[in-house]
Design a protein around this motif. Structure first.
Motif, PDB file in Angstrom:
ATOM      1  N   ALA A  78       0.876  -1.183   0.017  1.00 19.55           N
ATOM      2  CA  ALA A  78       0.046  -0.054   0.164  1.00 19.55           C
ATOM      3  C   ALA A  78       0.728   1.246   0.018  1.00 19.55           C
ATOM      4  O   ALA A  78       0.582   2.175  -0.662  1.00 19.55           O
ATOM      5  CB  ALA A  78      -0.971   0.015   1.222  1.00 19.55           C
ATOM      6  N   ALA A  79       2.067   1.042   0.711  1.00 26.16           N
ATOM      7  CA  ALA A  79       2.841   2.452   0.806  1.00 26.16           C
ATOM      8  C   ALA A  79       3.450   2.672  -0.599  1.00 26.16           C
ATOM      9  O   ALA A  79       3.781   3.719  -1.039  1.00 26.16           O
ATOM     10  CB  ALA A  79       4.177   2.140   1.946  1.00 26.16           C
ATOM     11  N   VAL A  80       3.816   1.473  -1.422  1.00 24.97           N
ATOM     12  CA  VAL A  80       4.560   1.524  -2.610  1.00 24.97           C
ATOM     13  C   VAL A  80       3.323   2.384  -3.623  1.00 24.97           C
ATOM     14  O   VAL A  80       3.837   3.270  -4.439  1.00 24.97           O
ATOM     15  CB  VAL A  80       4.871   0.163  -2.964  1.00 24.97           C
ATOM     16  N   ALA A  81       2.257   1.778  -3.350  1.00 33.90           N
ATOM     17  CA  ALA A  81       1.099   2.247  -4.403  1.00 33.90           C
ATOM     18  C   ALA A  81       0.812   3.704  -4.201  1.00 33.90           C
ATOM     19  O   ALA A  81       0.533   4.441  -5.189  1.00 33.90           O
ATOM     20  CB  ALA A  81       0.016   1.202  -4.288  1.00 33.90           C
ATOM     21  N   ALA A  82       0.894   4.131  -2.944  1.00 33.44           N
ATOM     22  CA  ALA A  82       0.645   5.423  -2.690  1.00 33.44           C
ATOM     23  C   ALA A  82       1.288   6.370  -3.088  1.00 33.44           C
ATOM     24  O   ALA A  82       0.895   7.563  -3.250  1.00 33.44           O
ATOM     25  CB  ALA A  82       0.241   5.377  -1.098  1.00 33.44           C
ATOM     26  N   THR A  83       2.677   6.002  -3.286  1.00 33.68           N
ATOM     27  CA  THR A  83       3.527   6.840  -3.823  1.00 33.68           C
ATOM     28  C   THR A  83       3.969   6.762  -5.456  1.00 33.68           C
ATOM     29  O   THR A  83       4.903   7.307  -5.961  1.00 33.68           O
ATOM     30  CB  THR A  83       4.881   6.853  -3.076  1.00 33.68           C
ATOM     31  N   ARG A  84       3.017   5.972  -5.957  1.00 43.51           N
ATOM     32  CA  ARG A  84       3.158   5.634  -7.354  1.00 43.51           C
ATOM     33  C   ARG A  84       4.720   4.876  -7.779  1.00 43.51           C
ATOM     34  O   ARG A  84       5.355   5.322  -8.774  1.00 43.51           O
ATOM     35  CB  ARG A  84       3.105   6.837  -8.201  1.00 43.51           C
ATOM     36  N   GLY A  85       5.009   4.285  -6.617  1.00 44.85           N
ATOM     37  CA  GLY A  85       6.259   3.412  -6.710  1.00 44.85           C
ATOM     38  C   GLY A  85       6.247   2.181  -7.541  1.00 44.85           C
ATOM     39  O   GLY A  85       5.065   1.690  -8.370  1.00 44.85           O
ATOM     40  N   ARG A  86       7.047   1.154  -7.285  1.00 37.73           N
ATOM     41  CA  ARG A  86       6.945  -0.132  -7.595  1.00 37.73           C
ATOM     42  C   ARG A  86       7.794  -1.257  -7.023  1.00 37.73           C
ATOM     43  O   ARG A  86       8.569  -0.959  -6.080  1.00 37.73           O
ATOM     44  CB  ARG A  86       7.264  -0.298  -9.331  1.00 37.73           C
ATOM     45  N   VAL A  87       7.323  -2.477  -7.129  1.00 38.63           N
ATOM     46  CA  VAL A  87       8.323  -3.549  -6.557  1.00 38.63           C
ATOM     47  C   VAL A  87       9.128  -4.053  -7.777  1.00 38.63           C
ATOM     48  O   VAL A  87       8.447  -4.711  -8.740  1.00 38.63           O
ATOM     49  CB  VAL A  87       7.334  -4.428  -5.840  1.00 38.63           C
ATOM     50  N   VAL A  88      10.538  -4.191  -7.417  1.00 39.06           N
ATOM     51  CA  VAL A  88      11.131  -4.790  -8.452  1.00 39.06           C
ATOM     52  C   VAL A  88      12.148  -6.073  -7.730  1.00 39.06           C
ATOM     53  O   VAL A  88      12.162  -6.086  -6.623  1.00 39.06           O
ATOM     54  CB  VAL A  88      12.003  -3.809  -9.065  1.00 39.06           C
ATOM     55  N   THR A  89      12.637  -6.963  -8.669  1.00 43.48           N
ATOM     56  CA  THR A  89      13.512  -7.876  -8.086  1.00 43.48           C
ATOM     57  C   THR A  89      14.948  -7.723  -9.065  1.00 43.48           C
ATOM     58  O   THR A  89      14.910  -7.411  -9.975  1.00 43.48           O
ATOM     59  CB  THR A  89      13.107  -9.227  -8.347  1.00 43.48           C
ATOM     60  N   VAL A  90      15.815  -8.247  -8.272  1.00 36.66           N
ATOM     61  CA  VAL A  90      17.111  -8.475  -8.693  1.00 36.66           C
ATOM     62  C   VAL A  90      17.826  -9.842  -8.542  1.00 36.66           C
ATOM     63  O   VAL A  90      17.502 -10.303  -7.661  1.00 36.66           O
ATOM     64  CB  VAL A  90      18.194  -7.518  -8.185  1.00 36.66           C
ATOM     65  N   THR A  91      18.639 -10.363  -9.442  1.00 38.31           N
ATOM     66  CA  THR A  91      19.212 -11.895  -9.285  1.00 38.31           C
ATOM     67  C   THR A  91      20.397 -11.779  -8.346  1.00 38.31           C
ATOM     68  O   THR A  91      21.027 -10.696  -8.210  1.00 38.31           O
ATOM     69  CB  THR A  91      19.573 -12.186 -10.782  1.00 38.31           C
ATOM     70  N   ASP A  92      20.625 -12.886  -8.018  1.00 36.62           N
ATOM     71  CA  ASP A  92      22.009 -12.829  -7.109  1.00 36.62           C
ATOM     72  C   ASP A  92      23.142 -12.308  -8.085  1.00 36.62           C
ATOM     73  O   ASP A  92      24.355 -11.783  -7.636  1.00 36.62           O
ATOM     74  CB  ASP A  92      22.233 -14.117  -6.845  1.00 36.62           C
ATOM     75  N   GLU A  93      23.390 -12.703  -9.544  1.00 36.21           N
ATOM     76  CA  GLU A  93      24.361 -12.230 -10.122  1.00 36.21           C
ATOM     77  C   GLU A  93      24.165 -10.671 -10.526  1.00 36.21           C
ATOM     78  O   GLU A  93      25.280  -9.958 -10.361  1.00 36.21           O
ATOM     79  CB  GLU A  93      24.336 -13.041 -11.540  1.00 36.21           C
ATOM     80  N   GLN A  94      23.392 -10.161 -10.245  1.00 40.59           N
ATOM     81  CA  GLN A  94      22.982  -8.692 -10.540  1.00 40.59           C
ATOM     82  C   GLN A  94      23.598  -8.039  -9.108  1.00 40.59           C
ATOM     83  O   GLN A  94      24.069  -6.822  -8.975  1.00 40.59           O
ATOM     84  CB  GLN A  94      21.543  -8.268 -10.942  1.00 40.59           C
ATOM     85  N   ILE A  95      23.144  -8.675  -8.004  1.00 41.68           N
ATOM     86  CA  ILE A  95      23.570  -8.164  -6.885  1.00 41.68           C
ATOM     87  C   ILE A  95      25.073  -8.395  -6.538  1.00 41.68           C
ATOM     88  O   ILE A  95      25.988  -7.440  -6.215  1.00 41.68           O
ATOM     89  CB  ILE A  95      22.876  -9.007  -5.631  1.00 41.68           C
ATOM     90  N   ALA A  96      25.722  -9.525  -6.947  1.00 39.02           N
ATOM     91  CA  ALA A  96      27.189  -9.570  -6.917  1.00 39.02           C
ATOM     92  C   ALA A  96      27.741  -8.434  -7.874  1.00 39.02           C
ATOM     93  O   ALA A  96      28.865  -7.959  -7.425  1.00 39.02           O
ATOM     94  CB  ALA A  96      27.480 -10.990  -7.426  1.00 39.02           C
ATOM     95  N   ALA A  97      27.482  -8.240  -8.991  1.00 38.93           N
ATOM     96  CA  ALA A  97      28.027  -7.069  -9.961  1.00 38.93           C
ATOM     97  C   ALA A  97      27.929  -5.848  -8.985  1.00 38.93           C
ATOM     98  O   ALA A  97      28.932  -5.160  -9.232  1.00 38.93           O
ATOM     99  CB  ALA A  97      27.318  -7.144 -11.315  1.00 38.93           C
ATOM    100  N   ALA A  98      26.691  -5.620  -8.434  1.00 38.68           N
ATOM    101  CA  ALA A  98      26.683  -4.276  -7.764  1.00 38.68           C
ATOM    102  C   ALA A  98      27.731  -4.048  -6.471  1.00 38.68           C
ATOM    103  O   ALA A  98      28.295  -3.033  -6.186  1.00 38.68           O
ATOM    104  CB  ALA A  98      25.393  -4.003  -7.163  1.00 38.68           C
ATOM    105  N   GLU A  99      27.775  -5.130  -5.795  1.00 38.68           N
ATOM    106  CA  GLU A  99      28.795  -5.321  -4.866  1.00 38.68           C
ATOM    107  C   GLU A  99      30.348  -5.137  -5.353  1.00 38.68           C
ATOM    108  O   GLU A  99      30.924  -4.431  -4.553  1.00 38.68           O
ATOM    109  CB  GLU A  99      28.735  -6.787  -4.172  1.00 38.68           C
ATOM    110  N   ALA A 100      30.475  -5.869  -6.430  1.00 34.50           N
ATOM    111  CA  ALA A 100      31.737  -5.394  -7.083  1.00 34.50           C
ATOM    112  C   ALA A 100      31.943  -4.124  -7.401  1.00 34.50           C
ATOM    113  O   ALA A 100      33.164  -3.421  -6.926  1.00 34.50           O
ATOM    114  CB  ALA A 100      32.107  -6.264  -8.268  1.00 34.50           C
ATOM    115  N   ALA A 101      31.055  -3.268  -8.075  1.00 35.26           N
ATOM    116  CA  ALA A 101      31.145  -2.040  -8.455  1.00 35.26           C
ATOM    117  C   ALA A 101      31.261  -0.886  -6.978  1.00 35.26           C
ATOM    118  O   ALA A 101      32.024  -0.033  -7.222  1.00 35.26           O
ATOM    119  CB  ALA A 101      29.914  -1.439  -9.232  1.00 35.26           C
ATOM    120  N   LEU A 102      30.765  -1.519  -5.898  1.00 33.80           N
ATOM    121  CA  LEU A 102      30.675  -0.648  -4.828  1.00 33.80           C
ATOM    122  C   LEU A 102      31.975  -0.716  -4.121  1.00 33.80           C
ATOM    123  O   LEU A 102      32.841   0.295  -3.451  1.00 33.80           O
ATOM    124  CB  LEU A 102      29.544  -1.155  -3.845  1.00 33.80           C
TER     125      LEU A 102
END
Length: 341
Positions: free
Chosen positions: A277-301
């Motif tokens: 409800a909080a997401v919808a009230a702000t016109r947001g969204r819910v998304v997913t990321v894979t473990d591979e995408q998470i690992a790539a973000a960790e490496a960039a950080l």
């Protein structure tokens, strides 16, 4: 009750520390326990346009949970509690144990199987907490913590089980407005049940109410694709009835490196409706990321000198999709990598 009359985006003039810098945004307590949590850095990210990182990993026990525990433990002391109980994948364990120690309370940690939890649980034990392991996942630990509640024992599990914890996250909104010098267009938050996201959204609503922010940003919830009940419900439709049906149906989830947000919501599925409800009230969204995408973000950080746990890196992975020269985006990095090593 919230007294918003004196609220501004600036810290409290009374020179309070910790979350109490923005006490006007919080439920009133007589006790104010703090270890200096909050006021974490907001760092502009060079890897994408107009993207900032909110480093909640820099809190005293290295996660955003410290904000919630400062408020929850203060309220517990006011209520005459003698001890706390908490179900945790790790971050809440370390935080609850530290704040219980600061308040002179006992603390019992109940933990299920979770990747990356071992170091966090060891830290909790060092603070004097009693640690009980259960067979199963976070949902199993959650049920055991419910059973441990009783006279003098306050459950500070950081879903919506103890709703006061979410209120502590309101101050993040004020910090972001002060740090960025404007209201961000989007705030990306890694979520299990999601009280952090709702608390931040409420904080922006408070600021809008007193003219300290232009609007509530679009709140974007991020889950691991391996354990994503909120994302599945979001994809099922636009109404609470559709969300509830999807959450009640459950899902077949697998293991993920992002253990801190791996919450199947089994047995307390309706709590997910609050976040959706909080997401919808702000016109947001819910998304997913894979473990591979998470690992790539960790490496960039890592390459930029920032060490976070996988669940926190999920926020950057998702935020990078939305970064644009036309809008400003904040990724909330929820926990440090040192405890997940």
């Amino acid at each position: 009750m919230l007294d918003l009359a004196p609220l501004t985006a600036a810290p409290s003039p009374e020179r309070a520390s910790g979350i109490w810098r923005h006490a006007a945004m919080l439920p009133a307590t007589t006790t104010r326990i703090t270890l200096g949590e909050g006021n974490t850095p907001s760092v502009e990210w060079g890897g994408a346009p107009r993207l900032w990182l909110k480093l909640e990993s820099m809190n005293p026990t290295l996660s955003f949970k410290d904000r919630g525990m400062a408020l929850a433990v203060s309220a517990a002391v006011d209520a005459g509690a003698e001890s706390l109980v908490v179900a945790s994948t790790g971050n809440a364990a370390a935080s609850a144990a530290a704040y219980a120690a600061a308040a002179g309370l006992g603390c019992r940690i109940i933990v299920g199987d979770s990747p990356g939890a071992a170091e966090k649980v060891r830290a909790a034990a060092r603070f004097g907490a009693r640690v009980a392991r259960v067979d199963g996942d976070y949902s199993d630990a959650y049920r055991r913590a419910e059973q441990a509640e009783g006279p003098g024992v306050v459950n500070v599990t950081t879903t919506y089980q103890n709703p006061i914890t979410a209120e502590a996250y309101r101050g993040i909104a004020a910090e972001l407005v002060a740090d960025l010098g404007h209201t961000p267009d989007r705030v990306v938050v890694p979520v299990g049940a999601g009280p952090l996201l709702r608390g931040i959204a409420q904080g922006f609503a408070d600021l809008v109410a007193v003219g300290a922010a232009r609007r509530v940003p679009a709140m974007i919830a991020v889950q691991s694709a391996a354990v994503a009940p909120l994302a599945a419900a979001w994809a099922a439709g636009d109404t609470p009835e559709q969300w509830e049906g999807a959450l009640g149906a459950g899902g077949r989830w697998s293991t993920t490196r992002a253990g801190a947000i791996a919450d199947a919501l089994r047995g307390y599925e309706r709590q997910g409706l609050i976040t959706l409800a909080a997401v919808a009230a702000t016109r947001g969204r819910v998304v997913t990321v894979t473990d591979e995408q998470i690992a790539a973000a960790e490496a960039a950080l890592f390459s930029a000198g920032i060490w976070v746990e996988p669940s926190a890196a999920a926020a950057l992975s998702a935020a990078s999709r939305f970064a644009s020269t036309k809008v400003s985006t904040v990724a909330v990095l929820t926990g440090h990598g040192a405890k997940a090593a």
